[in-house]
Design a protein around this motif. Structure first.
Motif, PDB file in Angstrom:
ATOM      1  N   ARG A  23       0.829  -1.220   0.000  1.00  0.00           N
ATOM      2  CA  ARG A  23       0.000   0.000   0.000  1.00  0.00           C
ATOM      3  C   ARG A  23       0.854   1.257   0.000  1.00  0.00           C
ATOM      4  O   ARG A  23       0.570   2.224  -0.726  1.00  0.00           O
ATOM      5  N   ASP A  49       2.345   2.007  -3.444  1.00  0.00           N
ATOM      6  CA  ASP A  49       1.431   2.677  -4.382  1.00  0.00           C
ATOM      7  C   ASP A  49       1.323   4.166  -4.071  1.00  0.00           C
ATOM      8  O   ASP A  49       1.357   5.015  -4.979  1.00  0.00           O
ATOM      9  N   GLN A  50       1.189   4.483  -2.787  1.00  0.00           N
ATOM     10  CA  GLN A  50       1.065   5.898  -2.421  1.00  0.00           C
ATOM     11  C   GLN A  50       2.376   6.645  -2.638  1.00  0.00           C
ATOM     12  O   GLN A  50       2.377   7.832  -2.986  1.00  0.00           O
ATOM     13  N   ALA A  73       2.558   7.642  -6.189  1.00  0.00           N
ATOM     14  CA  ALA A  73       1.722   8.817  -6.446  1.00  0.00           C
ATOM     15  C   ALA A  73       2.416  10.093  -5.976  1.00  0.00           C
ATOM     16  O   ALA A  73       2.367  11.127  -6.652  1.00  0.00           O
ATOM     17  N   GLN A  84      -1.059  14.035   0.310  1.00  0.00           N
ATOM     18  CA  GLN A  84      -0.601  12.701  -0.073  1.00  0.00           C
ATOM     19  C   GLN A  84       0.425  12.167   0.917  1.00  0.00           C
ATOM     20  O   GLN A  84       0.401  10.980   1.265  1.00  0.00           O
ATOM     21  N   ALA A  96      -1.064  10.583   3.869  1.00  0.00           N
ATOM     22  CA  ALA A  96      -1.998   9.492   3.609  1.00  0.00           C
ATOM     23  C   ALA A  96      -1.763   8.355   4.584  1.00  0.00           C
ATOM     24  O   ALA A  96      -0.710   8.248   5.215  1.00  0.00           O
ATOM     25  N   GLY A 123       8.161   8.620   1.716  1.00  0.00           N
ATOM     26  CA  GLY A 123       7.470   8.330   0.470  1.00  0.00           C
ATOM     27  C   GLY A 123       8.334   7.632  -0.538  1.00  0.00           C
ATOM     28  O   GLY A 123       8.163   7.809  -1.744  1.00  0.00           O
TER      29      GLY A 123
END
Length: 297
Positions: free
Chosen positions: A45, A48-49, A52, A194, A197, A260
Motif C-alpha cells: 500500500r 502505491d502511495q 503517487a 498525499q 496518507a 514516500g
C-alpha cells in the motif's frame, strides 16, 4: 487484578515449564508472522502511495520549469514590442519556442495531477490561457500591435483581489505566469495531503509495525525468566537475535516509507530476514524443550 487475569496467572503457575515454553514459542513465532504480514501489506500500500507522491513531485517540478519558460516568453514579448517590429515578425521565434515548452511541460505535469477533478479543471484553464496567448500573438502580423498588447496582458496580468479584503487574492484571475504559480500552490497542498496518507503517516506506521516487536520483547523476557528459574540456564542468544531482526524489519520499513520512497534492494531482504528470525526462534527453544522428550516405553 480481575478474576480472569487471576485465573490465567494461576493456570500459568500450575503449568509445567515445558508447556509454558511452548506457549511462549508459539507467541514469538506468531509475532514474527504478524510482522511479516504487516510488512507485506504496508510495503504494497505504501509503495502505491509513494509512487503517487513521486508523480506529484515531478508534476510540481514541471510547473516550476513552465514558470521559467513563461518568464522568458514575457521577455521575448517585451523585446518584440520594444523593437517596434511586431508588424513584420510578430512575437518572434523565441516567444514561440518558450510557449511551446510551457505547453509541453503543462501536458507532462497534468499526468501527475494530485488535486483530482479540481486540479484537472485548473490545468485545463491554464492550458486554455496559454492557447489564447499564443493565438493573440500569432495574429499580430495581420491585425496589428493591439494583439501583441493583449497577448502581453494574458501573460503578465496580476490576480484580482476580493472586494472586502484587498490582501486576499483570487486564484486564476491573473495572467499566465500568476496562474502557473497558483497551480503550483494547489499541487503543493495536494502533495502535503498525499504525504499524510494512511500508509505514509508515521503516526499509524510506527505503532502498527512496532507493537509486534514490543510484544516479542515481553515474550523474550518471560522466556528468560522461565529458563532461569526452572532450568537454571541462560536463555538462548538466538532469541535475542530473532527479536533484533524482527525489530529491525519494523523500524526499517517505517523509515523507508516515511519519506514516500522505498529502496527495492533493501525492502527485498525483509521477508528473508523474518524467515531467519522465525528459524532462530524455533532453534532458541529447542534445547530446553528437548530435555522433556522422554522415550516411550
Amino acid at each position: 487484578m480481575s478474576a480472569g487475569w487471576r485465573a490465567l496467572w494461576t493456570r500459568l503457575r500450575a503449568s509445567h515449564p515445558s508447556v509454558v515454553l511452548r506457549w511462549l514459542r508459539a507467541g514469538m513465532l506468531g509475532m514474527v508472522a504478524l510482522t511479516a504480514l504487516l510488512y507485506v501489506v504496508v510495503a504494497n500500500r505504501a509503495g502505491d502511495q509513494a509512487d503517487a507522491v513521486g508523480r506529484t513531485d515531478e508534476a510540481i517540478e514541471d510547473i516550476v520549469a513552465a514558470q521559467r519558460y513563461a518568464d522568458r516568453a514575457r521577455d521575448a514579448l517585451n523585446a518584440a514590442i520594444s523593437a517596434d517590429a511586431e508588424n513584420l515578425i510578430g512575437p518572434g521565434s523565441d516567444f514561440a519556442n518558450r510557449t511551446t515548452q510551457v505547453s509541453i511541460l503543462l501536458t507532462s505535469a497534468a499526468e501527475g495531477n494530485a488535486d483530482k477533478d479540481e486540479g484537472l479543471r485548473d490545468f485545463q484553464f491554464v492550458q486554455g490561457q496559454l492557447s489564447t496567448c499564443m493565438q493573440l500573438a500569432n495574429r499580430v502580423v495581420s491585425e496589428g500591435p493591439k494583439c501583441m498588447s493583449a497577448a502581453h496582458a494574458v501573460v503578465t496580468d496580476r490576480t484580482a483581489s476580493t472586494a472586502k479584503d484587498r490582501e486576499v487574492r483570487v486564484q486564476f484571475t491573473g495572467g499566465l505566469i500568476q496562474s502557473l504559480h497558483d497551480l503550483e500552490v494547489n499541487e503543493a497542498r495536494a502533495l502535503a495531503r498525499q504525504r499524510e496518507a494512511r500508509w505514509l503517516n508515521p503516526h499509524l506506521l510506527w505503532p502498527l509495525l512496532t507493537v509486534p516487536a514490543a510484544v516479542m520483547l515481553l515474550l523474550v523476557w518471560a522466556t528468560g525468566y522461565v529458563v532461569a528459574r526452572h532450568f537454571r540456564q541462560y536463555p538462548s542468544p538466538a532469541l535475542v537475535l530473532a527479536l533484533l531482526l524482527t525489530a529491525s524489519v519494523a523500524v526499517t520499513t517505517c523509515l523507508r516509507c516515511r519519506d514516500g520512497g522505498a529502496d527495492g534492494g533493501v525492502m527485498a531482504i525483509m521477508l528473508p530476514l523474518l524467515a531467519v528470525a522465525g528459524a532462530l526462534t524455533y532453534l532458541g527453544f529447542k534445547p530446553r524443550l528437548a530435555e522433556y522428550r522422554f522415550p516411550r516405553p
